[in-house]
Design a protein around this motif. Structure first.
Motif, PDB file in Angstrom:
ATOM      1  N   VAL A  30       0.823  -1.202   0.000  1.00 35.92           N
ATOM      2  CA  VAL A  30       0.000   0.000   0.000  1.00 35.92           C
ATOM      3  C   VAL A  30       0.861   1.258   0.000  1.00 35.92           C
ATOM      4  N   LEU A  31       1.867   1.301   0.884  1.00 37.10           N
ATOM      5  CA  LEU A  31       2.736   2.482   0.912  1.00 37.10           C
ATOM      6  C   LEU A  31       3.522   2.611  -0.394  1.00 37.10           C
ATOM      7  N   GLY A  32       3.970   1.478  -0.947  1.00 38.04           N
ATOM      8  CA  GLY A  32       4.692   1.529  -2.219  1.00 38.04           C
ATOM      9  C   GLY A  32       3.843   2.104  -3.332  1.00 38.04           C
ATOM     10  N   ALA A  33       2.558   1.687  -3.378  1.00 40.93           N
ATOM     11  CA  ALA A  33       1.648   2.212  -4.408  1.00 40.93           C
ATOM     12  C   ALA A  33       1.383   3.696  -4.209  1.00 40.93           C
ATOM     13  N   LEU A  34       1.269   4.119  -2.954  1.00 36.55           N
ATOM     14  CA  LEU A  34       0.997   5.534  -2.668  1.00 36.55           C
ATOM     15  C   LEU A  34       2.191   6.431  -2.971  1.00 36.55           C
ATOM     16  N   LEU A  35       3.400   5.867  -2.898  1.00 35.63           N
ATOM     17  CA  LEU A  35       4.621   6.675  -3.061  1.00 35.63           C
ATOM     18  C   LEU A  35       5.316   6.461  -4.397  1.00 35.63           C
ATOM     19  N   LEU A  36       4.827   5.520  -5.214  1.00 35.05           N
ATOM     20  CA  LEU A  36       5.500   5.185  -6.469  1.00 35.05           C
ATOM     21  C   LEU A  36       5.561   6.388  -7.401  1.00 35.05           C
ATOM     22  N   PRO A  37       6.768   6.788  -7.870  1.00 30.10           N
ATOM     23  CA  PRO A  37       6.867   7.884  -8.854  1.00 30.10           C
ATOM     24  C   PRO A  37       6.428   7.401 -10.227  1.00 30.10           C
ATOM     25  N   ASN A  38       6.335   8.308 -11.175  1.00 30.65           N
ATOM     26  CA  ASN A  38       5.877   7.931 -12.519  1.00 30.65           C
ATOM     27  C   ASN A  38       6.970   8.057 -13.572  1.00 30.65           C
ATOM     28  N   THR A  39       8.227   8.169 -13.147  1.00 31.62           N
ATOM     29  CA  THR A  39       9.351   8.162 -14.089  1.00 31.62           C
ATOM     30  C   THR A  39      10.455   7.258 -13.558  1.00 31.62           C
ATOM     31  N   LEU A  40      11.152   6.605 -14.462  1.00 28.05           N
ATOM     32  CA  LEU A  40      12.241   5.720 -14.053  1.00 28.05           C
ATOM     33  C   LEU A  40      13.372   6.489 -13.383  1.00 28.05           C
ATOM     34  N   SER A  41      13.612   7.714 -13.834  1.00 28.37           N
ATOM     35  CA  SER A  41      14.703   8.503 -13.266  1.00 28.37           C
ATOM     36  C   SER A  41      14.460   8.864 -11.810  1.00 28.37           C
ATOM     37  N   ALA A  42      13.188   8.835 -11.378  1.00 30.55           N
ATOM     38  CA  ALA A  42      12.850   9.172  -9.989  1.00 30.55           C
ATOM     39  C   ALA A  42      12.716   7.938  -9.103  1.00 30.55           C
ATOM     40  N   LEU A  43      12.970   6.774  -9.663  1.00 26.34           N
ATOM     41  CA  LEU A  43      12.756   5.522  -8.934  1.00 26.34           C
ATOM     42  C   LEU A  43      13.955   5.241  -8.020  1.00 26.34           C
ATOM     43  N   HIS A  44      13.996   5.915  -6.873  1.00 23.41           N
ATOM     44  CA  HIS A  44      15.086   5.763  -5.897  1.00 23.41           C
ATOM     45  C   HIS A  44      14.499   5.451  -4.524  1.00 23.41           C
ATOM     46  N   LEU A  81      -5.876   1.707  -6.092  1.00 24.60           N
ATOM     47  CA  LEU A  81      -4.415   1.852  -5.961  1.00 24.60           C
ATOM     48  C   LEU A  81      -3.695   0.974  -6.980  1.00 24.60           C
ATOM     49  N   GLY A  82      -4.253  -0.217  -7.227  1.00 24.56           N
ATOM     50  CA  GLY A  82      -3.660  -1.071  -8.256  1.00 24.56           C
ATOM     51  C   GLY A  82      -3.728  -0.424  -9.628  1.00 24.56           C
ATOM     52  N   ALA A  83      -4.891   0.178  -9.931  1.00 26.39           N
ATOM     53  CA  ALA A  83      -5.045   0.869 -11.218  1.00 26.39           C
ATOM     54  C   ALA A  83      -4.094   2.060 -11.310  1.00 26.39           C
ATOM     55  N   LEU A  84      -3.943   2.795 -10.210  1.00 26.55           N
ATOM     56  CA  LEU A  84      -3.022   3.936 -10.198  1.00 26.55           C
ATOM     57  C   LEU A  84      -1.582   3.476 -10.417  1.00 26.55           C
ATOM     58  N   THR A  85      -1.238   2.325  -9.833  1.00 26.80           N
ATOM     59  CA  THR A  85       0.103   1.767 -10.046  1.00 26.80           C
ATOM     60  C   THR A  85       0.333   1.447 -11.513  1.00 26.80           C
ATOM     61  N   VAL A  86      -0.692   0.882 -12.159  1.00 22.17           N
ATOM     62  CA  VAL A  86      -0.590   0.583 -13.595  1.00 22.17           C
ATOM     63  C   VAL A  86      -0.375   1.863 -14.392  1.00 22.17           C
ATOM     64  N   LEU A  87      -1.111   2.913 -14.066  1.00 32.23           N
ATOM     65  CA  LEU A  87      -0.957   4.191 -14.766  1.00 32.23           C
ATOM     66  C   LEU A  87       0.443   4.759 -14.563  1.00 32.23           C
ATOM     67  N   ASN A  88       0.981   4.635 -13.334  1.00 35.82           N
ATOM     68  CA  ASN A  88       2.336   5.125 -13.079  1.00 35.82           C
ATOM     69  C   ASN A  88       3.377   4.341 -13.880  1.00 35.82           C
ATOM     70  N   VAL A  89       3.167   3.021 -13.974  1.00 38.80           N
ATOM     71  CA  VAL A  89       4.096   2.198 -14.766  1.00 38.80           C
ATOM     72  C   VAL A  89       3.989   2.555 -16.244  1.00 38.80           C
ATOM     73  N   LEU A  90       2.763   2.780 -16.729  1.00 43.26           N
ATOM     74  CA  LEU A  90       2.595   3.210 -18.118  1.00 43.26           C
ATOM     75  C   LEU A  90       3.274   4.559 -18.353  1.00 43.26           C
ATOM     76  N   ASP A  91       3.149   5.456 -17.387  1.00 40.63           N
ATOM     77  CA  ASP A  91       3.857   6.736 -17.477  1.00 40.63           C
ATOM     78  C   ASP A  91       5.361   6.513 -17.633  1.00 40.63           C
ATOM     79  N   MET A  92       5.912   5.600 -16.830  1.00 42.50           N
ATOM     80  CA  MET A  92       7.349   5.304 -16.923  1.00 42.50           C
ATOM     81  C   MET A  92       7.722   4.832 -18.320  1.00 42.50           C
ATOM     82  N   GLY A  93       6.931   3.887 -18.847  1.00 43.31           N
ATOM     83  CA  GLY A  93       7.230   3.355 -20.168  1.00 43.31           C
ATOM     84  C   GLY A  93       7.084   4.389 -21.265  1.00 43.31           C
ATOM     85  N   PHE A  94       6.022   5.165 -21.221  1.00 43.68           N
ATOM     86  CA  PHE A  94       5.814   6.183 -22.252  1.00 43.68           C
ATOM     87  C   PHE A  94       6.876   7.280 -22.169  1.00 43.68           C
ATOM     88  N   THR A  95       7.261   7.652 -20.948  1.00 45.14           N
ATOM     89  CA  THR A  95       8.318   8.665 -20.809  1.00 45.14           C
ATOM     90  C   THR A  95       9.636   8.137 -21.351  1.00 45.14           C
TER      91      THR A  95
END
Length: 555
Positions: A30-44, A81-95
């Motif tokens: 849950v915390l991971g989904a709430l805090l997940l960024p939407n770009t690979l460069s921010a994945l720290h 939250l699962g759907a939001l995680t998918v959108l964030n991952v799609l953001d990463m891929g599209f970016t």
């Protein structure tokens, strides 16, 4: 349930450990989904050491609800939250691949193109497995997230007094840290990442809907919309004019320290070879409307004079009457028009917008050799087919052509190599070359090798095109060639420009004299400080330079 109760009574320590382990996993999810960024460069790691406001608010709301409503809300929120995680991952891929975030209104249809790309690059079995795996993973993610939030809601309900106190403390900490700007490892400790992600997605939807209406009106206005045919490009009468797009030919090919040495050497050698054959060139820069992919947006922007940076704009333009640069030649009645489209493998109604009397797709050029990953045939073969089918034929009118070259399409493995022009035949000669080439799986995840192979592919495409011009061009040939967009971020970098090189090549000095005021660089390699224009400005500049008279249409 009775069995589970008996098992717990027999193994209390194991049951307790299992309970807290699954609870901890639920917290992490849950915390991971709430805090997940939407770009690979921010994945720290520091992005996940924050306190999310959404968790505090969610806990407060759940504590205030009766059991049934609490469980329902927790399950729905978890799935969300699962759907939001998918959108964030799609953001990463599209970016990563397109230099922009995922648009929930327009981009779903591009997922089909992604599946086709994986199939062409890595094989049908891999593509099917990846597609099925992605669907299963999304459904599983949403289900697991729902179970995780229900579990945490039950934990809150076990002792509402302690949970309420902890929620109040967490809320106080969040407000204090937010007001004081407290940071951990350079990142604000108080987070509202999930709310921000939802706001971003909502803003994209809103802006897309607004843009659709505004752009439809913009596309109806055209500076040359009512120009009679006899007043379009009069200074190119009698010339065979060829507009060629080289896939992913971007500024990085000429300026990146890993890629540039080989490409620059090729451009210098080919400039000298063309000069020896009597051709001269001028080159500049255009800023593409797309990045990393969606090449058709670059093609349509260049030729329509409109900024087409998303699929909705593309559909609007294709369905309208805006004058494309290529259709201007058809409108004169003084040119035959043809398209060479080795990347087209299905119906292509866009031919009407581009004013092409005839279009040759991947299956209409007689090619019997192997595909080179996504590319259906080597550029050298496509150009020779153009010569055999159209350019080399005797005709009553000059020819205007649009050619899309594909050998420099990612994943840049395997890459064709040049063969003798008289040896091309039906393309079977490329069989051993394809088998001996690199495999996409060996290149696709390696940034350094991707850069090297990308550079090699650009050298091949530029060489094929300019050799064709040397071999078959004449005093009346005018070649305009450019890139459609920069390569993906793995090759061009996270902060690369969207600029692409553009060159005009001709034997007749009057052709280049017409663009002397553009201050482009002599030769095929534009200088670093050569003019940079938006890609959408090219149509009007070109039409004006070659004598066209504006007669605006207002729609």
């Amino acid at each position: 349930m009775a069995y589970w109760g008996r098992w717990r009574s027999r193994h209390p320590r194991v049951a307790r450990g299992l309970y807290w382990t699954t609870t901890l996993l639920a917290v992490v999810l849950v915390l991971g989904a709430l805090l997940l960024p939407n770009t690979l460069s921010a994945l720290h790691v520091n992005r996940f050491t924050r306190l999310p406001a959404e968790a505090v608010v969610g806990a407060a709301v759940l504590l205030a609800l009766p059991r049934r409503a609490r469980i329902v809300l927790a399950a729905v929120s978890g799935a969300g939250l699962g759907a939001l995680t998918v959108l964030n991952v799609l953001d990463m891929g599209f970016t990563e691949y397109l230099g922009r975030g995922f648009n929930a209104v327009l981009d779903w249809e591009l997922l089909d193109d992604s599946q086709a790309y994986v199939e062409d690059s890595l094989g049908r079995t891999t593509a099917i497995a990846a597609t099925v795996g992605a669907v299963v993973l999304v459904l599983l993610l949403m289900a697991v997230m729902a179970l995780a939030t229900v579990r945490l809601s039950n934990l809150l309900a076990r002792d509402t007094r302690k949970a309420t106190k902890a929620t109040l403390v967490a809320g106080t900490v969040w407000i204090t840290c937010s007001m004081l700007g407290v940071q951990i490892a350079g990142v604000p400790f108080a987070s509202d990442r999930a709310a921000t992600a939802l706001e971003i997605q909502a803003r994209r939807v809103r802006d897309t809907l607004r843009d659709e209406a505004a752009f439809a009106k913009e596309a109806k206005a055209d500076a040359f919309g009512n120009t009679p045919g006899d007043q379009l490009v009069p200074d190119l009468r009698g010339k065979d004019v060829i507009f060629t797009f080289i896939e992913s030919y971007g500024r990085s090919a000429i300026e990146d320290p890993v890629i540039a040495p080989g490409v620059d050497r090729t451009l210098e050698e080919r400039t000298a070879a063309l000069a020896k054959a009597g051709f001269h060139a001028k080159s500049g820069w255009l800023t593409s409307a797309t990045y990393g992919g969606s090449s058709w947006l670059g093609h349509s922007t260049t030729l329509s004079g409109l900024w087409i940076d998303n699929q909705q704009r593309y559909r609007t333009v294709m369905a309208g009457n805006h004058l494309s640069l290529t259709k201007a030649f058809q409108k004169t009645g003084d040119w035959d028009t043809v398209g060479i489209m080795p990347g087209v493998q299905k119906g292509w109604p866009e031919a009407e917008f581009y004013g092409l009397d005839k279009v040759y797709n991947a299956f209409q050029m007689g090619y019997k050799g192997p595909k080179f990953s996504w590319s259906t045939m080597p550029d050298q073969y496509a150009l020779e087919a153009f010569q055999r089918l159209e350019h080399g034929r005797k005709r009553d009118k000059p020819l205007m052509s649009e050619i899309i070259l594909t050998s420099s399409h990612q994943p840049w493995a395997p890459i064709p190599t040049s063969v003798g022009w008289d040896e091309l035949g039906d393309g079977s000669v490329f069989g051993p070359i394809e088998k001996a080439g690199n495999k996409p799986a060996d290149i696709i995840a390696d940034s350094t090798r991707s850069k090297q192979e990308y550079g090699t592919s650009i050298q091949y495409s530029v060489t094929s095109l300019t050799q064709w011009l040397e071999r078959y061009g004449n005093d009346n040939t005018v070649l305009v060639f450019l890139g459609d967009h920069q390569p993906i971020a793995r090759v061009s970098g996270n902060h690369a420009s969207r600029d692409v090189p553009v060159s005009i090549v001709a034997k007749d000095p009057k052709v280049l004299d017409k663009i002397a005021a553009w201050n482009w660089t002599d030769g095929l390699k534009p200088a670093r400080n050569a003019p940079v224009w938006k890609m959408s400005s090219f149509r009007d500049r070109f039409l004006t330079a070659y004598g066209s008279t504006p007669h605006p249409s207002e729609g």
